[in-house]
Design an enzyme around this catalytic site. Structure first.
Site, PDB file in Angstrom:
ATOM      1  N   CYS B  84       0.815  -1.218   0.000  1.00 20.43           N
ATOM      2  CA  CYS B  84       0.000   0.000   0.000  1.00 20.43           C
ATOM      3  C   CYS B  84       0.849   1.268   0.000  1.00 20.43           C
ATOM      4  O   CYS B  84       0.329   2.354  -0.214  1.00 20.43           O
ATOM      5  CB  CYS B  84      -0.935  -0.006   1.193  1.00 20.43           C
ATOM      6  SG  CYS B  84      -1.682  -1.611   1.482  1.00 20.43           S
ATOM      7  N   CYS B 207     -13.213   0.269   7.906  1.00 23.44           N
ATOM      8  CA  CYS B 207     -12.324  -0.268   6.877  1.00 23.44           C
ATOM      9  C   CYS B 207     -12.370   0.577   5.610  1.00 23.44           C
ATOM     10  O   CYS B 207     -13.425   1.055   5.213  1.00 23.44           O
ATOM     11  CB  CYS B 207     -12.726  -1.696   6.520  1.00 23.44           C
ATOM     12  SG  CYS B 207     -12.803  -2.800   7.933  1.00 23.44           S
ATOM     13  N   ILE B 210     -12.201  -1.131  -1.199  1.00 21.80           N
ATOM     14  CA  ILE B 210     -11.418  -1.787  -2.246  1.00 21.80           C
ATOM     15  C   ILE B 210     -11.801  -1.075  -3.544  1.00 21.80           C
ATOM     16  O   ILE B 210     -12.959  -1.100  -3.946  1.00 21.80           O
ATOM     17  CB  ILE B 210     -11.736  -3.291  -2.299  1.00 21.80           C
ATOM     18  CG1 ILE B 210     -11.193  -3.974  -1.033  1.00 21.80           C
ATOM     19  CG2 ILE B 210     -11.157  -3.922  -3.556  1.00 21.80           C
ATOM     20  CD1 ILE B 210     -11.519  -5.451  -0.921  1.00 21.80           C
ATOM     21  N   LYS B 329     -10.436   5.921   3.346  1.00 17.08           N
ATOM     22  CA  LYS B 329     -11.736   5.493   3.848  1.00 17.08           C
ATOM     23  C   LYS B 329     -12.889   5.819   2.890  1.00 17.08           C
ATOM     24  O   LYS B 329     -13.745   4.987   2.646  1.00 17.08           O
ATOM     25  CB  LYS B 329     -11.945   6.196   5.204  1.00 17.08           C
ATOM     26  CG  LYS B 329     -13.193   5.858   5.936  1.00 17.08           C
ATOM     27  CD  LYS B 329     -13.153   4.429   6.392  1.00 17.08           C
ATOM     28  CE  LYS B 329     -14.525   3.846   6.550  1.00 17.08           C
ATOM     29  NZ  LYS B 329     -15.304   3.729   5.310  1.00 17.08           N
ATOM     30  N   HIS B 333      -9.051   3.302  -1.877  1.00 12.61           N
ATOM     31  CA  HIS B 333      -7.671   2.850  -1.686  1.00 12.61           C
ATOM     32  C   HIS B 333      -7.266   1.840  -2.752  1.00 12.61           C
ATOM     33  O   HIS B 333      -7.130   0.652  -2.486  1.00 12.61           O
ATOM     34  CB  HIS B 333      -7.538   2.253  -0.271  1.00 12.61           C
ATOM     35  CG  HIS B 333      -6.153   1.807   0.089  1.00 12.61           C
ATOM     36  ND1 HIS B 333      -5.006   2.396  -0.418  1.00 12.61           N
ATOM     37  CD2 HIS B 333      -5.714   0.826   0.931  1.00 12.61           C
ATOM     38  CE1 HIS B 333      -3.949   1.783   0.093  1.00 12.61           C
ATOM     39  NE2 HIS B 333      -4.344   0.829   0.906  1.00 12.61           N
TER      40      HIS B 333
END
Ligand SMILES: [Zn+2]
Lengths: 148, 388
Positions: B84, B207, B210, B329, B333
């Site tokens: 990341c 989380c 994606i 968030k 990401h």
């Protein structure tokens, strides 16, 4: 025992004896024969003195729970059929908690928490790591309530 | 050492981009970046590409797809990878390329296509950024690792689940104002608190998403920067730290040593401290990660990160606005893209060109913080309007 029975993904390693230990009921750390550094997870090679000889030593006793979680949205390998559609399903899947304990000598051991519900776990509680051979022949490490 | 400036920025829309492939996403970002800089691709001397996952991009050397599609060959190009943190490593590599004198004009591109893989597959690929030999056998996932960090932080400092949720509420508030964000909607504290558990105590809204997406920046040497841009944004400080692969090897789970080290290097090089930062983007792959980042970057004392966000100090108008682009968030990401997108955001903030409602007034010095895996790598950059 093939190391992959523990690791799932990796077959070849100089510390494959770790899996044999689990099969015999022993949880093993490595001890560098040059400088005496004990490491868990075990390492064939020593980053402290660059020694490349080690001997197996057992991980004994009881540790303190450093942290824990229960993973509901699982990776491919661990996905139970019912929750294949997780995270968007309403299935009541209950994963086993996973924790890290710190032993008295400072070694830290990760394992599945056995026989305790997630909501009864507290950071600092005493748990003992031990090997566990599963019905399918795989082996892993579990954390169980300490005696006494 | 020569000075290096950002002279162009661009990015694609983030989201479930079922309309576009990896290379097409990268093209969107590169086109926007070169148009922003008013520089033709022909002038660019070298290219650094960040694509984090071979597995998600279905191929080795995914950078070749990008280089080919934008028509860059036969000029030099290479790929940088650190999960990341790949994007910020690419920015750093671009900087090195110029500071070394090898090139004067370097294009840095981050791109990732993640949503074509099923969730369980992506969860597995991401989780294996941690210690896949010793910790993956315990079903560890990326949320699982950060859940262990969260639980330890809550036990040690009394951080609450409501404080974690407050990070999500803030980042969604700003993400709603960002036209490039993946999930442009506000959420309430109640909604975040009542979402389903992913890895206890982390819930869905703790989380990051994606996402698919790409970002690009153009870096120039001092010689070219002023010729190209009226408002070059200078990279004044760079830091890169590393941490243990295995989470169990960390003496203290409530801090990322890699971040502490990267911040120390970047602050020292830039000659600034945390109090000098006007706006920051930090790696909020999970809400707990943002709270730990506040502390590790020195925005508040250790253990007080939860209170910092609860007191709205990381909103615009607070002591240190953080992730006012929506963060990982809400903006999303796409893993290899994130670090480059962070540089895009800070550049816009320091130029005074951020979207309405999320521009930090009089922002002169900005910081980006990007983490690889669960702290195996951390990259911190300090950007400034001024060269010195
Ligand atoms: Zn040794």
């Amino acid at each position: 025992m093939e190391f992959r029975n523990f690791s799932l993904l990796v077959r070849d390693t100089k510390v494959h004896g770790f899996a044999d230990g689990l099969e015999r009921g022993e949880l093993l750390a490595s001890k560098c024969t040059s400088c005496g550094k004990v490491q868990y997870p075990p390492q064939s090679d020593c980053p402290h003195c660059f020694g490349t000889e080690f001997e197996w030593v057992p991980v004994h006793g009881v540790g303190k729970l450093v942290s824990f979680t229960s993973v509901f949205v699982t990776p491919d390998h661990f996905t139970p059929d019912l929750s294949r559609t997780a995270p968007f399903s309403a299935y009541g899947y209950q994963p086993a908690p996973v924790g890290i304990v710190e032993m008295e000598d400072g070694l830290r051991v990760m394992g599945w928490v056995l026989g305790l519900k997630a909501d009864s776990l507290r950071v600092g509680m005493r748990l003992a790591p031990r090997p566990e051979v599963l019905p399918d022949g795989r082996a892993t490490v579990v954390l169980v309530k300490a005696e006494g | 050492m020569g000075n290096v400036a950002v002279v162009g920025v661009g990015q694609s829309h983030f989201g479930i981009r079922s309309d576009a492939s990896l290379r097409e996403l990268a093209f969107e970002a590169v086109k926007a970046c070169l148009e922003d800089a008013h520089v033709p691709l022909a002038d660019v001397q070298s290219m650094v590409v960040s694509v984090a996952s071979d597995e998600l991009s279905c191929a080795l050397q995914p950078s070749a797809q990008v280089v080919d599609y934008i028509g860059f060959h036969p000029r030099p190009s290479f790929r940088v990878e650190g999960a990341c943190a790949s994007g910020s490593m690419a920015v750093r590599t671009g900087w090195m390329n110029i500071a070394s004198g090898l090139a004067d004009l370097v294009l840095v591109v981050g791109a990732e296509k993640m949503t074509e893989a099923p969730t369980a597959r992506a969860t597995e690929v991401l989780g294996r950024a941690g210690d896949f030999l010793w910790e993956y056998p315990f079903g560890m996932t990326f949320p699982g690792y950060y859940a262990l960090i969260a639980q330890a932080h809550m036990a040690k400092y009394g951080t609450t689940e409501a404080q974690l949720a407050a990070v999500a509420v803030k980042n969604h508030h700003y993400g709603a104002l960002n036209p490039y964000a993946h999930m442009r909607k506000e959420i309430t504290l109640e909604k975040a608190m009542n979402s389903f558990v992913v890895a206890a105590p982390l819930k869905l809204y703790d989380c990051c998403l994606i996402s698919d997406g790409a970002a690009a920046i153009l870096l120039a040497s001092e010689k070219l920067a002023k010729r190209i841009s009226k408002k070059p944004i200078w990279i004044r400080g760079l830091g890169l730290g590393t941490g243990s692969l295995s989470l169990a090897h960390r003496e203290d789970l409530t801090t990322l040593g890699a971040t502490v080290e990267a911040a120390r290097q970047a602050y020292e090089m830039a000659g600034v401290g945390p109090k000098d930062i006007d706006v920051a983007v930090v790696h909020d792959c999970f809400t707990i990660a943002e709270i730990v980042a506040y502390e590790d970057l020195g925005f508040c004392p250790k253990g007080e990160g939860g209170r910092l966000v609860e007191d709205r100090e990381t909103y615009i108008g607070g002591t240190i606005p953080v992730n006012v682009d929506g963060g990982l968030k809400s903006k999303g990401h796409p893993i290899g893209t994130t670090g480059v997108s962070m540089a895009v955001e800070i550049t816009k903030q320091l130029r005074g060109e951020a979207d309405e409602g999320r521009q930090v007034p009089k922002a002169e010095v900005g910081l980006s913080h990007n983490v690889g895996g669960n702290g195996q790598h951390a990259v911190v950059h300090v950007f400034s309007q001024d060269k010195e």
